[in-house]
Design a protein around this motif. Structure first.
Motif, PDB file in Angstrom:
ATOM      1  N   TRP A  22      56.578  10.669 -24.477  1.00 47.42           N
ATOM      2  CA  TRP A  22      57.249  11.312 -25.621  1.00 47.42           C
ATOM      3  C   TRP A  22      57.266  12.828 -25.435  1.00 47.42           C
ATOM      4  O   TRP A  22      58.276  13.486 -25.708  1.00 47.42           O
ATOM      5  N   VAL A  60      51.154  11.834 -32.653  1.00 46.37           N
ATOM      6  CA  VAL A  60      52.110  10.901 -32.071  1.00 46.37           C
ATOM      7  C   VAL A  60      51.558   9.484 -32.192  1.00 46.37           C
ATOM      8  O   VAL A  60      50.392   9.229 -31.867  1.00 46.37           O
ATOM      9  N   GLU A  89      52.479   6.412 -23.444  1.00 48.29           N
ATOM     10  CA  GLU A  89      53.664   6.593 -24.280  1.00 48.29           C
ATOM     11  C   GLU A  89      53.672   7.968 -24.952  1.00 48.29           C
ATOM     12  O   GLU A  89      54.735   8.569 -25.139  1.00 48.29           O
ATOM     13  N   THR A 101      52.387   5.213 -31.484  1.00 48.31           N
ATOM     14  CA  THR A 101      53.188   4.222 -30.759  1.00 48.31           C
ATOM     15  C   THR A 101      52.997   2.842 -31.373  1.00 48.31           C
ATOM     16  O   THR A 101      51.867   2.381 -31.539  1.00 48.31           O
ATOM     17  N   THR A 148      57.785   5.086 -29.994  1.00 47.10           N
ATOM     18  CA  THR A 148      56.892   6.239 -30.143  1.00 47.10           C
ATOM     19  C   THR A 148      57.587   7.310 -30.957  1.00 47.10           C
ATOM     20  O   THR A 148      58.748   7.644 -30.699  1.00 47.10           O
ATOM     21  N   SER A 149      56.875   7.848 -31.932  1.00 51.12           N
ATOM     22  CA  SER A 149      57.457   8.865 -32.796  1.00 51.12           C
ATOM     23  C   SER A 149      56.366   9.781 -33.304  1.00 51.12           C
ATOM     24  O   SER A 149      55.188   9.403 -33.364  1.00 51.12           O
ATOM     25  N   LEU A 194      61.267   7.628 -29.498  1.00 53.13           N
ATOM     26  CA  LEU A 194      61.487   7.024 -28.193  1.00 53.13           C
ATOM     27  C   LEU A 194      61.233   5.523 -28.253  1.00 53.13           C
ATOM     28  O   LEU A 194      60.167   5.089 -28.672  1.00 53.13           O
TER      29      LEU A 194
END
Length: 501
Positions: A169, A234, A165, A236, A209-210, A198
């Protein structure tokens, strides 16, 4: 003093002046050969199939990270690699056609310098949990096959869901030019647009995910990446058992249990006239199985005829009941915030179903659009897309699930188009981890050092040429003048001699 005596000093003066001018002139590096194009190969070993991607970038980098673009791809014939668990020796054979194709796509002199990597995802992660010996045998067979290729084999491994993930991203934000972009002068600069979050649905799980702000403490399981000189944290947030495949199975399992006394089951999330024969074991197996009780459960071999009733209200109620009964993921704002509160940013929802919804249903309100989709007939669905009918039939349930997960779980604002978008593809590529992985890998690939020559600007070169011409002309005229003076002096002496006679 004769001209022979003056010539050496003049040559020294000319040489000295020329040397001083050359030392004072600024030069620049001019590459003697163009920058080479480099290639990278990533094999995405997914649940249903494997795809070989070829990427390329120039040898020049920006802060140690390459500028990559997708070149071409080749879909491996046959099922995903996890389906070869009974015959691992065949899995390597299945890759050979695409590997031969890649050899023809990439120049032969570049083969030994082209990194090759295979990453296995969801189905192999599941196989590794249930039968680690079988997954190890598959990875060993893949390693043998890929090592025999002429490319620079980097490894074959099962990609963790967090890494998958995180790379996904990276790929999305790279294509959207949220990480780096060209400015109006054609120079690469960090982008100021801000990163997009995302939300994506895989086959077995859903995940958000950010990027976490530097001032915030990243929760456990975060991934730290460095791209183009910038560091990104990042994170998730995963919801196991809530991917599209598991959603379908769990909904059918709930319907069969609710209507267990009949063999014909009504499914409000399927369109009218659509039906399938479903075996109980196929929808009620594994760690994601849902059971209200243990009494009256059908036997594994029992078959049911599931038919669509196209009822949007009933489908919403069914999906809500599924979410409320979920224990593997938190869907409440207060508990979600305590685990992971993503920054207020733009979010992309990656889903084939919502991409289809956006293209076929003209409604600014997502709730109304989902209702319209759930009311479409089989003929209407087939008319709008070339996708298989079995996939289209599940779009209503998937869209309803995403709507509830997004609005009730993550509290997205679908009324603000500037904050939330949904699509299947980003730019010209399908969103995936492969591009993000290779971007990160280029940080470890040495950069070529091109050969340079010292070059002079055209204007400066012209001035030097004029200077040389003037100096040479002046020197020639000086020499000619001295010769003429000498000859005149000689003539005068001769004439005086004749006059005396």
């Amino acid at each position: 003093m004769s001209w022979r005596e003056l010539l050496p000093p003049w040559l020294v003066i000319v040489a000295g002046l020329t040397g001083i001018v050359l030392l004072c002139v600024s030069t620049k590096d001019v590459p003697t050969t163009p920058l080479r194009t480099k290639y990278g190969i990533i094999l995405d070993a997914g649940p249903s199939h494997t795809i070989l991607f070829i990427y390329q970038w120039t040898a020049n980098k920006a802060n140690n990270t390459g500028l990559i673009r997708e070149c071409s791809s080749c879909t491996v014939q046959g099922p995903g690699v996890s389906n070869y668990s009974d015959s691992p020796q065949k899995v390597g054979k299945s890759l050979e056609p695409c590997l031969h194709w890649a050899q023809s796509e990439i120049p032969a002199e570049q083969h030994s310098q082209t990194p090759l990597y295979l990453g296995a995802t969801a189905s192999m992660r599941q196989l590794n949990l249930t039968h680690p010996t079988l997954s190890d045998a598959l990875l060993a067979a893949l390693t043998v096959a890929l090592k025999s290729s002429p490319f620079d084999f980097q490894g074959a491994q099962i990609l963790s869901s967090l890494d998958e993930e995180a790379f996904n991203w990276v790929a999305v934000n790279y294509v959207l030019e949220n990480i780096i972009k060209y400015d109006w002068r054609g120079q690469l600069v960090p982008s100021r647009k801000g990163m997009a979050g995302l939300l994506s649905l895989g086959g077995t799980s859903a995940q958000l995910t950010s990027k976490m702000e530097e001032k915030n403490q990243a929760p456990k399981g975060g991934v730290r990446l460095k791209l183009y000189g910038q560091t990104h944290k990042v994170y998730t947030h995963q919801c196991p058992c809530h991917g599209t495949d598991q959603l379908r199975s769990r909904l059918l399992s709930m319907l069969i249990q609710d209507q267990r006394n009949v063999k014909t089951i009504s499914n409000p999330c399927w369109p009218l006239t659509y039906s399938q024969e479903v075996q109980w074991h196929s929808v009620h197996a594994g760690p994601c199985a849902v059971s209200d009780d243990t009494l009256g459960i059908p036997s594994p071999e029992d078959m049911f005829n599931v038919t669509g009733s196209s009822n949007s209200t009933a489908c919403r109620r069914l999906v809500q009941n599924l979410l409320n009964s979920s224990s593997s993921c938190s869907f409440f704002k207060q508990s979600l915030s305590s685990v992971f509160k993503p920054p207020w940013t733009r979010f992309l929802v990656i889903s084939e179903a919502l991409d289809f919804l956006r293209e076929t249903v003209s409604s600014p309100d997502l709730s109304q659009a989902v209702d319209k989709l759930c009311g479409m007939s089989v003929k209407e669905l087939a008319k709008e897309s070339q996708t298989s009918l079995d996939t289209l039939a599940d779009y209503c349930a998937v869209s309803t699930f995403i709507f509830h997960l997004s609005t009730k779980g993550y509290t997205f604002d679908f009324h603000s188009s500037a904050r939330t978008e949904f699509q299947e593809k980003i730019g010209d590529i399908s969103s995936g981890w492969t591009l993000g992985y290779l971007l990160n890998l280029t940080n470890t690939i040495p950069q070529d050092n091109p050969s340079f020559l010292k070059g002079i600007e055209p204007g400066v070169w012209s001035l030097l040429l004029i200077l040389f011409v003037v100096l040479l002309t002046g020197s020639f005229m000086r020499i000619s003048y001295r010769v003429m003076v000498r000859e005149n002096s000689f003539s005068n002496r001769n004439s005086s001699v004749f006059d005396d006679n």
